[in-house]
Design a protein around this motif. Structure first.
Motif, PDB file in Angstrom:
ATOM      1  N   LYS A 167       0.842  -1.193   0.000  1.00  0.00           N
ATOM      2  CA  LYS A 167       0.000   0.000   0.000  1.00  0.00           C
ATOM      3  C   LYS A 167       0.880   1.247   0.000  1.00  0.00           C
ATOM      4  O   LYS A 167       1.900   1.288   0.697  1.00  0.00           O
ATOM      5  N   PRO A 168       0.504   2.268  -0.776  1.00  0.00           N
ATOM      6  CA  PRO A 168       1.331   3.475  -0.860  1.00  0.00           C
ATOM      7  C   PRO A 168       1.247   4.333   0.396  1.00  0.00           C
ATOM      8  O   PRO A 168       0.155   4.595   0.902  1.00  0.00           O
ATOM      9  N   LYS A 169       2.408   4.737   0.876  1.00  0.00           N
ATOM     10  CA  LYS A 169       2.460   5.671   2.001  1.00  0.00           C
ATOM     11  C   LYS A 169       3.136   6.944   1.490  1.00  0.00           C
ATOM     12  O   LYS A 169       4.309   6.931   1.113  1.00  0.00           O
ATOM     13  N   VAL A 170       2.376   8.021   1.468  1.00  0.00           N
ATOM     14  CA  VAL A 170       2.851   9.292   0.903  1.00  0.00           C
ATOM     15  C   VAL A 170       2.863  10.357   1.984  1.00  0.00           C
ATOM     16  O   VAL A 170       1.890  10.521   2.721  1.00  0.00           O
ATOM     17  N   GLU A 171       3.974  11.075   2.070  1.00  0.00           N
ATOM     18  CA  GLU A 171       4.069  12.163   3.053  1.00  0.00           C
ATOM     19  C   GLU A 171       4.719  13.383   2.399  1.00  0.00           C
ATOM     20  O   GLU A 171       5.841  13.310   1.892  1.00  0.00           O
ATOM     21  N   SER A 172       4.003  14.491   2.393  1.00  0.00           N
ATOM     22  CA  SER A 172       4.583  15.744   1.900  1.00  0.00           C
ATOM     23  C   SER A 172       5.652  16.214   2.870  1.00  0.00           C
ATOM     24  O   SER A 172       5.477  16.111   4.084  1.00  0.00           O
ATOM     25  N   ILE A 173       6.758  16.715   2.337  1.00  0.00           N
ATOM     26  CA  ILE A 173       7.843  17.192   3.198  1.00  0.00           C
ATOM     27  C   ILE A 173       8.303  18.574   2.741  1.00  0.00           C
ATOM     28  O   ILE A 173       8.060  18.973   1.601  1.00  0.00           O
ATOM     29  N   ALA A 174       8.966  19.273   3.642  1.00  0.00           N
ATOM     30  CA  ALA A 174       9.490  20.599   3.332  1.00  0.00           C
ATOM     31  C   ALA A 174      10.933  20.460   2.858  1.00  0.00           C
ATOM     32  O   ALA A 174      11.876  20.847   3.546  1.00  0.00           O
ATOM     33  N   PHE A 175      11.115  19.868   1.674  1.00  0.00           N
ATOM     34  CA  PHE A 175      12.461  19.696   1.115  1.00  0.00           C
ATOM     35  C   PHE A 175      12.775  20.892   0.223  1.00  0.00           C
ATOM     36  O   PHE A 175      12.281  21.002  -0.890  1.00  0.00           O
ATOM     37  N   ASP A 176      13.558  21.811   0.747  1.00  0.00           N
ATOM     38  CA  ASP A 176      13.905  23.030   0.019  1.00  0.00           C
ATOM     39  C   ASP A 176      15.346  23.392   0.365  1.00  0.00           C
ATOM     40  O   ASP A 176      15.606  24.363   1.083  1.00  0.00           O
ATOM     41  N   PRO A 177      16.311  22.600  -0.112  1.00  0.00           N
ATOM     42  CA  PRO A 177      17.711  22.778   0.287  1.00  0.00           C
ATOM     43  C   PRO A 177      18.228  24.173  -0.041  1.00  0.00           C
ATOM     44  O   PRO A 177      17.948  24.704  -1.117  1.00  0.00           O
ATOM     45  N   TYR A 178      18.984  24.732   0.895  1.00  0.00           N
ATOM     46  CA  TYR A 178      19.474  26.095   0.671  1.00  0.00           C
ATOM     47  C   TYR A 178      20.471  26.125  -0.492  1.00  0.00           C
ATOM     48  O   TYR A 178      20.709  27.183  -1.099  1.00  0.00           O
ATOM     49  N   PHE A 179      21.048  24.952  -0.834  1.00  0.00           N
ATOM     50  CA  PHE A 179      22.025  24.876  -1.929  1.00  0.00           C
ATOM     51  C   PHE A 179      21.352  24.514  -3.262  1.00  0.00           C
ATOM     52  O   PHE A 179      22.016  24.094  -4.217  1.00  0.00           O
ATOM     53  N   LYS A 180      20.026  24.715  -3.344  1.00  0.00           N
ATOM     54  CA  LYS A 180      19.296  24.316  -4.557  1.00  0.00           C
ATOM     55  C   LYS A 180      19.780  25.054  -5.805  1.00  0.00           C
ATOM     56  O   LYS A 180      19.636  24.548  -6.924  1.00  0.00           O
ATOM     57  N   GLU A 181      20.350  26.236  -5.628  1.00  0.00           N
ATOM     58  CA  GLU A 181      20.866  26.980  -6.792  1.00  0.00           C
ATOM     59  C   GLU A 181      22.073  26.279  -7.415  1.00  0.00           C
ATOM     60  O   GLU A 181      22.492  26.636  -8.520  1.00  0.00           O
ATOM     61  N   SER A 182      22.600  25.276  -6.722  1.00  0.00           N
ATOM     62  CA  SER A 182      23.735  24.507  -7.239  1.00  0.00           C
ATOM     63  C   SER A 182      23.293  23.180  -7.856  1.00  0.00           C
ATOM     64  O   SER A 182      24.129  22.339  -8.178  1.00  0.00           O
ATOM     65  N   LEU A 183      21.980  23.000  -8.018  1.00  0.00           N
ATOM     66  CA  LEU A 183      21.450  21.747  -8.557  1.00  0.00           C
ATOM     67  C   LEU A 183      20.850  21.966  -9.940  1.00  0.00           C
ATOM     68  O   LEU A 183      20.109  22.918 -10.160  1.00  0.00           O
ATOM     69  N   TYR A 184      21.172  21.053 -10.856  1.00  0.00           N
ATOM     70  CA  TYR A 184      20.692  21.142 -12.235  1.00  0.00           C
ATOM     71  C   TYR A 184      20.205  19.781 -12.715  1.00  0.00           C
ATOM     72  O   TYR A 184      20.781  18.750 -12.367  1.00  0.00           O
TER      73      TYR A 184
END
Length: 302
Positions: A167-184
């Protein structure tokens, strides 16, 4: 009365393959997706048209409304897949096709089809919304898969996904890394078959419970990473673990051995998008290698 439905695209940042066996996965819904418009009529048919990003028709079919047999189509194989989905949706809700004497249905993608962001999963979730049935059940009964892509289709924030007792277990999370500007996100210019990739994974011999634990631990650590260097280390570990299982060379070693940042495969290895760490020079680096689709993290994430 015309109805319209929309579903988000998907990317799995951590947990590919092992998510099928119960590992925790970190996924993000994308700012790209697909809509579905349903217009009732009196034709006696279900007329289907799929439009791409540029509003060009890439698939069309006409199905007899009484039995969903394919009357005409631009792609027989795809039409049979559509028929399978519609039959399954109708089995879950026998009232689905009784609302009208005919239907005109149009789908609209907001991303190129070869990007691998969920042409199928967004379609399945849109169909499930129209049919008022369970999208996970529609996916599993028709195709199979983990279902994380359905979770992304329905959720407007980063999430963790796990199969527990099937059964699917889904949880929204606050994933907003401060280094996101370094991700492509970089597209590898080819579409990978999820079915073939999963089949290859299933052919390997390994301790499933050990892999599930390793990937779950890596996913949790990735969510909690506070520095770019920690995040990169976890990306590398993820690649190393799956490389050993799949008996495949990691994408950085295979295609970008001279790249100065870290690179991780996303989804089925060998195609679709990769995640790269870097800076503004990353875009010119990948373009110089012939990979022209380079999207900053903040533009990809919903």
């Amino acid at each position: 009365m015309e109805k319209e439905f929309y579903s988000n695209g998907k990317l799995l940042l951590s947990g590919e393959y092992a998510i099928l066996d119960g590992a925790l996965g970190l996924a993000i819904p994308t700012s790209y997706g697909q809509s579905l418009q349903v217009t009732p009529n009196t034709s006696g048919f279900l007329d289907w048209t799929s439009l791409d990003l540029n509003k060009n028709v890439w698939f069309s079919a006409q199905l007899d409304l009484t039995n969903l047999n394919v009357v005409a189509t631009s792609d027989k194989s795809m039409a049979n897949t559509l028929k399978t989905l519609l039959l399954e949706a109708n089995a879950q809700n026998p009232l689905l096709l009784t609302d009208s004497e005919g239907f005109k249905i149009e789908t609209h993608l907001t991303f190129p089809r070869n990007w691998g962001l969920g042409t199928s999963s967004t379609l399945i979730n849109n169909l499930a919304q129209w049919a008022r049935v369970d999208a996970y059940q529609l996916l599993w009964n028709a195709f199979g898969g983990s279902g994380y892509d359905i979770a992304c289709a329905q959720t407007n924030s980063p999430l963790v996904y796990q199969l527990k007792n099937n059964k699917p277990k889904v949880e929204s999370i606050a994933f907003d890394p401060y280094f996101k500007e370094s991700l492509y996100f970089v597209h590898l210019n080819q579409k990978q078959s999820s079915k073939k990739a999963i089949a290859n994974y299933r052919e390997q011999q390994f301790d499933t419970s050990e892999l599930v634990k390793k990937i779950t631990d890596l996913t949790r650590a990735t969510i909690g990473a506070t520095t770019l260097s920690d995040f990169e280390l976890l990306m590398d570990r993820h690649e190393t673990v799956l490389s050993a299982i799949l008996k495949m060379t990691p994408v950085k070693e295979r295609l970008f051995p001279d790249y100065y940042g870290t690179i991780k495969s996303l989804g089925a290895w060998g195609g679709d998008f990769i995640l790269a760490t870097g800076d503004e020079k990353s875009i010119s680096y990948f373009k110089s290698k012939g990979y022209n689709t380079v999207i900053p993290y903040s533009k990809m994430v919903l």
